[in-house]
Write an enzyme that holds these catalytic residues in place. Structure first.
Site, PDB file in Angstrom:
ATOM      1  N   GLN A 191       0.812  -1.218   0.000  1.00  0.00           N
ATOM      2  CA  GLN A 191       0.000   0.000   0.000  1.00  0.00           C
ATOM      3  C   GLN A 191       0.848   1.271   0.000  1.00  0.00           C
ATOM      4  O   GLN A 191       0.315   2.373  -0.139  1.00  0.00           O
ATOM      5  CB  GLN A 191      -0.940   0.004   1.212  1.00  0.00           C
ATOM      6  N   THR A 249       8.148 -21.035 -15.063  1.00  0.00           N
ATOM      7  CA  THR A 249       8.377 -20.115 -16.178  1.00  0.00           C
ATOM      8  C   THR A 249       7.839 -18.735 -15.830  1.00  0.00           C
ATOM      9  O   THR A 249       6.683 -18.590 -15.426  1.00  0.00           O
ATOM     10  CB  THR A 249       7.692 -20.632 -17.454  1.00  0.00           C
ATOM     11  N   CYS A 337      -9.543  -9.110   0.946  1.00  0.00           N
ATOM     12  CA  CYS A 337      -9.264 -10.549   1.066  1.00  0.00           C
ATOM     13  C   CYS A 337     -10.127 -11.220   2.127  1.00  0.00           C
ATOM     14  O   CYS A 337     -10.239 -12.433   2.147  1.00  0.00           O
ATOM     15  CB  CYS A 337      -7.783 -10.763   1.402  1.00  0.00           C
TER      16      CYS A 337
END
Length: 404
Positions: A191, A249, A337
């Site tokens: 943040q 990857t 969340c």
């Protein structure tokens, strides 16, 4: 319907310049950067350039930047990476705070199940830790101290450089005591990006987490700065990418987008901070004056420019979110969340507020698109919503009162 988005701490829209930078790596320069032929080398060049760009902002070496799948992974890599690597040297204790993001708190709970001791530092009523208390909690087997730079709910800025000074003193004491266990300092700076200086040497941190989705970049990509000399045990094993610390990857379009978004955010930091600080203070003033029994959560000045978190007493925050959504306004009650749960905010409770304050908390986080007209519109529609919800609410609590 008018649409106003004030939940930028949850996520941000993708900047058009970022999308443009990412575009070639979806279907043109799509090669695997671990391959040797030209297509792979072009992808590798983009990876190296992005890493150098991020390192330039952080004022660190390119090899100290590890790309991850987001800040949650970066936080977990910092915590478990240090814990697993140094427990064989006697490490068994970690210090963090009561107001960390759940990416850190839940990871600490996992370590506690494995026999680690975790100290959760309290904060004062304004959301700041006490460095003297931190100093007193450091033990001989403490390996990591993790304090988030800016809290994701209330926007409070912790004194990171002062904390770093405490840690430096402890390191000197360990040398005198011939304690060879290193002590590392991690901060979740998600943040802070775009609003505060992230020079890692000036901050004095060893590990720092960032997230692309919070700075108008792509979701699902972030990075962990790990100072040279900090050995980390990998979370993910495989092909040995990212210095054998984060196999898999690399997400080249995401990494390119993250680096570009970070560059833009830093270029706009000064002007946006000035603009949003004025809007923030204007909004707080109107909220606390025009809606009775509205309390600001967190320090009034030691907070990032875009964050306004208040408790509007005698209502529940979820009701306000739904009513405002019907008016075209998007806000939250806390961390995105955990917004699916009915649990009260652990951050508001850590300030010493009653449960009623936590259940009535609202988080408004502004962004580049936010204008004064947006704040004025909210102040037209919000007071009647609060009045309606208070008429239906059985809750009655006065400011400073601990129980209904």
């Amino acid at each position: 319907m008018r649409e106003i988005y004030l939940d930028h701490a949850a996520t941000t829209p993708l900047d058009a310049r970022v999308r443009e930078a990412m575009e070639p790596y979806w279907s043109e320069d799509f090669g695997n950067p671990s391959t040797l032929y030209r297509l792979g080398r072009r992808a590798k060049d983009a990876l190296d350039e992005s890493r150098a760009m991020v390192a330039g902002i952080l004022k660190c070496r390119s090899e100290e930047v590890l790309f991850t799948g987001g800040a949650t992974e970066a936080d977990n890599l910092a915590l478990f990476g240090v814990a697993r690597r140094y427990e064989q040297k006697g490490a068994k204790h970690i210090i963090t705070t009561q107001i960390e993001h759940h990416a850190m708190l839940h990871a600490c709970e996992r370590l506690e199940k494995d026999g680690w001791r975790v100290t959760y530092l309290p904060v004062n009523e304004e959301g700041l830790i006490d460095c003297a208390v931190l100093k007193s909690e450091i033990r001989g087997d403490t390996a990591l101290i993790s304090v988030m730079y800016v809290n994701n709910e209330i926007g409070v800025i912790q004194p990171i450089a002062e904390i770093a000074d405490v840690i430096k003193e402890t390191r000197k004491e360990r040398i005198v005591a011939k304690n060879a266990l290193p002590l590392f300092f991690h901060t979740d700076a998600v943040q802070a990006a775009g609003y505060l200086d992230l020079n890692v040497d000036a901050l004095g941190v060893d590990l720092l987490s960032l997230n692309g989705g919070k700075i108008y970049g792509p979701k699902g990509v972030g990075c962990l700065y790990a100072r040279r000399g900090v050995a980390l045990e990998p979370l993910i094993y495989g092909g040995g990418q990212e210095k054998n610390i984060r196999s898999g990857t690399e997400n080249i379009p995401g990494i390119v987008g993250f680096a570009k978004a970070f560059e833009i955010a830093v270029s706009l930091r000064e002007s946006e901070s000035v603009r949003l600080t004025a809007l923030r203070d204007y909004f707080i003033s109107r909220l606390t004056k025009e809606i009775p029994k509205t309390v600001l959560n967190g320090h009034a000045r030691e907070r990032v420019p875009n964050n306004v978190n208040v408790s509007v007493l005698d209502i529940e925050g979820e009701g306000v979110i739904l009513y405002l959504d019907a008016k075209g306004v998007a806000i939250s009650t806390g961390s995105a969340c955990t917004s699916q749960t009915l649990d009260p905010s652990h951050v508001i409770l850590a300030l010493g507020r009653p449960y009623e304050y936590a259940h009535s908390s609202l988080r408004f986080t502004m962004g580049r698109s936010t204008a004064k007209a947006d704040i004025d519109y909210i102040m037209e529609v919000l007071p009647p919503i609060v009045a309606t919800l208070r008429q239906m609410s059985p809750i009655r609590i006065e400011i400073g009162q601990k129980e209904v």
